[in-house]
Scaffold this active site. Structure first.
Site, PDB file in Angstrom:
ATOM      1  N   ASP A 191       0.859  -1.186   0.000  1.00 40.41           N
ATOM      2  CA  ASP A 191       0.000   0.000   0.000  1.00 40.41           C
ATOM      3  C   ASP A 191       0.891   1.231   0.000  1.00 40.41           C
ATOM      4  O   ASP A 191       1.979   1.229   0.597  1.00 40.41           O
ATOM      5  CB  ASP A 191      -0.920   0.015   1.223  1.00 40.41           C
ATOM      6  CG  ASP A 191      -2.074   0.996   1.042  1.00 40.41           C
ATOM      7  OD1 ASP A 191      -3.157   0.559   0.596  1.00 40.41           O
ATOM      8  OD2 ASP A 191      -1.892   2.203   1.310  1.00 40.41           O
ATOM      9  N   ASP A 192       0.427   2.299  -0.673  1.00 34.47           N
ATOM     10  CA  ASP A 192       1.217   3.527  -0.778  1.00 34.47           C
ATOM     11  C   ASP A 192       1.237   4.319   0.533  1.00 34.47           C
ATOM     12  O   ASP A 192       2.064   5.210   0.699  1.00 34.47           O
ATOM     13  CB  ASP A 192       0.677   4.419  -1.903  1.00 34.47           C
ATOM     14  CG  ASP A 192       0.798   3.734  -3.255  1.00 34.47           C
ATOM     15  OD1 ASP A 192       1.632   2.814  -3.378  1.00 34.47           O
ATOM     16  OD2 ASP A 192       0.055   4.109  -4.183  1.00 34.47           O
ATOM     17  N   GLY A 239     -10.414  -0.228  -6.253  1.00 40.48           N
ATOM     18  CA  GLY A 239     -11.727  -0.171  -6.886  1.00 40.48           C
ATOM     19  C   GLY A 239     -11.834   0.861  -7.987  1.00 40.48           C
ATOM     20  O   GLY A 239     -12.508   0.645  -8.992  1.00 40.48           O
ATOM     21  N   HIS A 243     -23.264 -13.763 -23.651  1.00 42.02           N
ATOM     22  CA  HIS A 243     -22.460 -14.311 -24.757  1.00 42.02           C
ATOM     23  C   HIS A 243     -21.920 -13.218 -25.689  1.00 42.02           C
ATOM     24  O   HIS A 243     -22.586 -12.229 -25.969  1.00 42.02           O
ATOM     25  CB  HIS A 243     -23.283 -15.302 -25.582  1.00 42.02           C
ATOM     26  CG  HIS A 243     -24.445 -14.664 -26.267  1.00 42.02           C
ATOM     27  ND1 HIS A 243     -24.356 -14.085 -27.507  1.00 42.02           N
ATOM     28  CD2 HIS A 243     -25.718 -14.470 -25.856  1.00 42.02           C
ATOM     29  CE1 HIS A 243     -25.513 -13.584 -27.851  1.00 42.02           C
ATOM     30  NE2 HIS A 243     -26.362 -13.784 -26.864  1.00 42.02           N
ATOM     31  N   HIS A 252     -14.997  -1.796 -14.636  1.00 38.15           N
ATOM     32  CA  HIS A 252     -15.660  -2.334 -13.441  1.00 38.15           C
ATOM     33  C   HIS A 252     -17.125  -2.579 -13.784  1.00 38.15           C
ATOM     34  O   HIS A 252     -17.849  -1.634 -14.099  1.00 38.15           O
ATOM     35  CB  HIS A 252     -15.527  -1.329 -12.286  1.00 38.15           C
ATOM     36  CG  HIS A 252     -16.148  -1.798 -11.001  1.00 38.15           C
ATOM     37  ND1 HIS A 252     -16.074  -1.060  -9.850  1.00 38.15           N
ATOM     38  CD2 HIS A 252     -16.848  -2.908 -10.668  1.00 38.15           C
ATOM     39  CE1 HIS A 252     -16.689  -1.694  -8.863  1.00 38.15           C
ATOM     40  NE2 HIS A 252     -17.174  -2.820  -9.344  1.00 38.15           N
TER      41      HIS A 252
HETATM   42  C1  ACO Z   1     -18.948  -3.015  -4.130  1.00 42.62           C
HETATM   43  C2  ACO Z   1     -19.532  -1.679  -4.580  1.00 42.62           C
HETATM   44  O1  ACO Z   1     -20.098  -0.972  -3.844  1.00 42.62           O
HETATM   45  S1  ACO Z   1     -19.350  -1.281  -6.230  1.00 42.62           S
HETATM   46  C3  ACO Z   1     -20.121   0.288  -6.392  1.00 42.62           C
HETATM   47  C4  ACO Z   1     -20.317   0.645  -7.837  1.00 42.62           C
HETATM   48  N1  ACO Z   1     -20.791   2.024  -7.923  1.00 42.62           N
HETATM   49  C5  ACO Z   1     -22.017   2.367  -8.371  1.00 42.62           C
HETATM   50  O2  ACO Z   1     -22.829   1.544  -8.778  1.00 42.62           O
HETATM   51  C6  ACO Z   1     -22.343   3.852  -8.300  1.00 42.62           C
HETATM   52  C7  ACO Z   1     -22.657   4.412  -9.691  1.00 42.62           C
HETATM   53  N2  ACO Z   1     -22.853   5.842  -9.554  1.00 42.62           N
HETATM   54  C8  ACO Z   1     -24.072   6.460  -9.693  1.00 42.62           C
HETATM   55  O3  ACO Z   1     -25.095   5.819  -9.974  1.00 42.62           O
HETATM   56  C9  ACO Z   1     -24.066   7.982  -9.500  1.00 42.62           C
HETATM   57  O4  ACO Z   1     -25.339   8.357  -8.993  1.00 42.62           O
HETATM   58  C10 ACO Z   1     -23.737   8.731 -10.819  1.00 42.62           C
HETATM   59  C11 ACO Z   1     -22.247   8.527 -11.103  1.00 42.62           C
HETATM   60  C12 ACO Z   1     -24.546   8.211 -11.994  1.00 42.62           C
HETATM   61  C13 ACO Z   1     -24.060  10.210 -10.714  1.00 42.62           C
HETATM   62  O5  ACO Z   1     -23.367  10.745  -9.648  1.00 42.62           O
HETATM   63  P1  ACO Z   1     -23.106  12.349  -9.634  1.00 42.62           P
HETATM   64  O6  ACO Z   1     -22.236  12.681 -10.806  1.00 42.62           O
HETATM   65  O7  ACO Z   1     -22.599  12.681  -8.272  1.00 42.62           O
HETATM   66  O8  ACO Z   1     -24.524  12.984  -9.964  1.00 42.62           O
HETATM   67  P2  ACO Z   1     -25.619  13.574  -8.950  1.00 42.62           P
HETATM   68  O9  ACO Z   1     -25.799  12.693  -7.756  1.00 42.62           O
HETATM   69  O10 ACO Z   1     -25.289  15.026  -8.748  1.00 42.62           O
HETATM   70  O11 ACO Z   1     -26.949  13.435  -9.817  1.00 42.62           O
HETATM   71  C14 ACO Z   1     -27.150  14.199 -11.000  1.00 42.62           C
HETATM   72  C15 ACO Z   1     -28.568  13.895 -11.492  1.00 42.62           C
HETATM   73  O12 ACO Z   1     -28.623  12.539 -11.952  1.00 42.62           O
HETATM   74  C16 ACO Z   1     -29.611  11.810 -11.194  1.00 42.62           C
HETATM   75  N3  ACO Z   1     -29.053  10.483 -10.939  1.00 42.62           N
HETATM   76  C17 ACO Z   1     -27.869  10.206 -10.305  1.00 42.62           C
HETATM   77  N4  ACO Z   1     -27.659   8.873 -10.308  1.00 42.62           N
HETATM   78  C18 ACO Z   1     -28.705   8.317 -10.917  1.00 42.62           C
HETATM   79  C19 ACO Z   1     -29.038   6.963 -11.218  1.00 42.62           C
HETATM   80  N5  ACO Z   1     -28.217   5.954 -10.883  1.00 42.62           N
HETATM   81  N6  ACO Z   1     -30.172   6.737 -11.904  1.00 42.62           N
HETATM   82  C20 ACO Z   1     -31.004   7.757 -12.257  1.00 42.62           C
HETATM   83  N7  ACO Z   1     -30.723   9.064 -12.004  1.00 42.62           N
HETATM   84  C21 ACO Z   1     -29.601   9.325 -11.336  1.00 42.62           C
HETATM   85  C22 ACO Z   1     -29.828  12.601  -9.916  1.00 42.62           C
HETATM   86  O13 ACO Z   1     -31.106  12.377  -9.392  1.00 42.62           O
HETATM   87  C23 ACO Z   1     -29.639  14.006 -10.421  1.00 42.62           C
HETATM   88  O14 ACO Z   1     -30.816  14.407 -11.087  1.00 42.62           O
HETATM   89  P3  ACO Z   1     -31.347  15.934 -10.949  1.00 42.62           P
HETATM   90  O15 ACO Z   1     -30.287  16.811 -11.550  1.00 42.62           O
HETATM   91  O16 ACO Z   1     -32.637  15.911 -11.739  1.00 42.62           O
HETATM   92  O17 ACO Z   1     -31.539  16.160  -9.488  1.00 42.62           O
END
Ligand code: ACO
Length: 196
Positions: free
Chosen positions: A29-30, A60, A124, A133
């Site tokens: 780790d860094d 991640g 497929h 990811h």
């Molecule tokens: C083991 C683990 O945990 S792995 C985890 C993997 N990570 C994920 O699945 C997270 C994916 N990230 C997301 O879904 C996030 O919500 C993102 C990247 C799409 C958007 O995040 P941000 O850039 O911070 O956008 P922000 O939260 O400001 O939302 C902007 C707009 O998009 C909408 N929005 C954000 N995410 C979603 C979504 N998933 N579906 C529909 N609408 C969304 C918000 O409601 C907002 O709408 P508004 O302007 O009308 O209010």
């Protein structure tokens, strides 16, 4: 095996390595302030430490994982949980991490350093680039292409035969029904670009 990264993602990776009968020699780790992670000693990265041991990157964030991979001299291996269902007829690179209950179907190609997270389905003939990811529960339908460094959020669905660009974020739970260009964030059902 060496694990690079001592965060939350590394906990899952260590668990998968142990479940697959592997053993972990050390963690890199860094952060020089960390000396111990779970039961393992932690060192800053050096190509001279355990040079014969294979390594997996427990990072991640796709971009960070990419930056670190460029300076690693150790040999990368895939870490695959025994519960994953992967047909014989796929092509998979190195440094990938395939979690619990993933399904990867015939004819698919997975690049290098991808995370195919818990319960994700890669159907497929899908083509997954490098440093991608596919988050938990996401569904990549048949013959979809996903570009390098893209995050497909948890529970998202990519319908068949579309092309997702490089360095994109697909929002959690989104349903993507058309091709997506590079470098955008897309979310909703149907998915729409919300950021460039
Ligand atoms: C083991 C683990 O945990 S792995 C985890 C993997 N990570 C994920 O699945 C997270 C994916 N990230 C997301 O879904 C996030 O919500 C993102 C990247 C799409 C958007 O995040 P941000 O850039 O911070 O956008 P922000 O939260 O400001 O939302 C902007 C707009 O998009 C909408 N929005 C954000 N995410 C979603 C979504 N998933 N579906 C529909 N609408 C969304 C918000 O409601 C907002 O709408 P508004 O302007 O009308 O209010």
């Amino acid at each position: 095996m060496i694990v690079y990264g001592a965060g939350g993602h590394a906990k899952v990776i260590c668990d998968v390595i142990n479940a697959d009968g592997g053993s972990i020699t050390a963690v890199f780790d860094d952060d020089v302030g960390i000396n111990q992670f779970l039961d393992y000693p932690v060192y800053p990265y050096s190509p001279n430490l355990f040079p014969e041991e294979p390594i997996v990157l427990a990072i991640g964030d796709n971009a960070t994982r990419g930056n670190i991979a460029r300076r690693i001299c150790h040999r990368f291996v895939n870490v695959i949980h025994p519960s994953a269902l992967i047909t014989n007829n796929i092509n998979i690179g190195a440094g990938n991490f395939v979690m619990h209950r993933v399904v990867i179907q015939a004819g698919s190609r997975i690049g290098n350093h991808c995370i195919i997270n818990t319960g994700a389905i890669v159907e497929h003939d899908a083509v997954i680039g490098d440093f991608v990811h596919i988050a938990p529960g996401a569904i990549v339908c048949g013959s979809v292409t996903v570009g390098d460094f893209t995050l497909v959020g948890a529970g998202a669905t990519l319908v068949p035969n579309i092309v997702i660009g490089k360095n994109c974020v697909i929002g959690a739970g989104s349903v993507i029904i058309r091709d997506i260009p590079d470098n955008v964030t897309v979310c909703g059902n149907p998915g729409r670009v919300i950021k460039h």
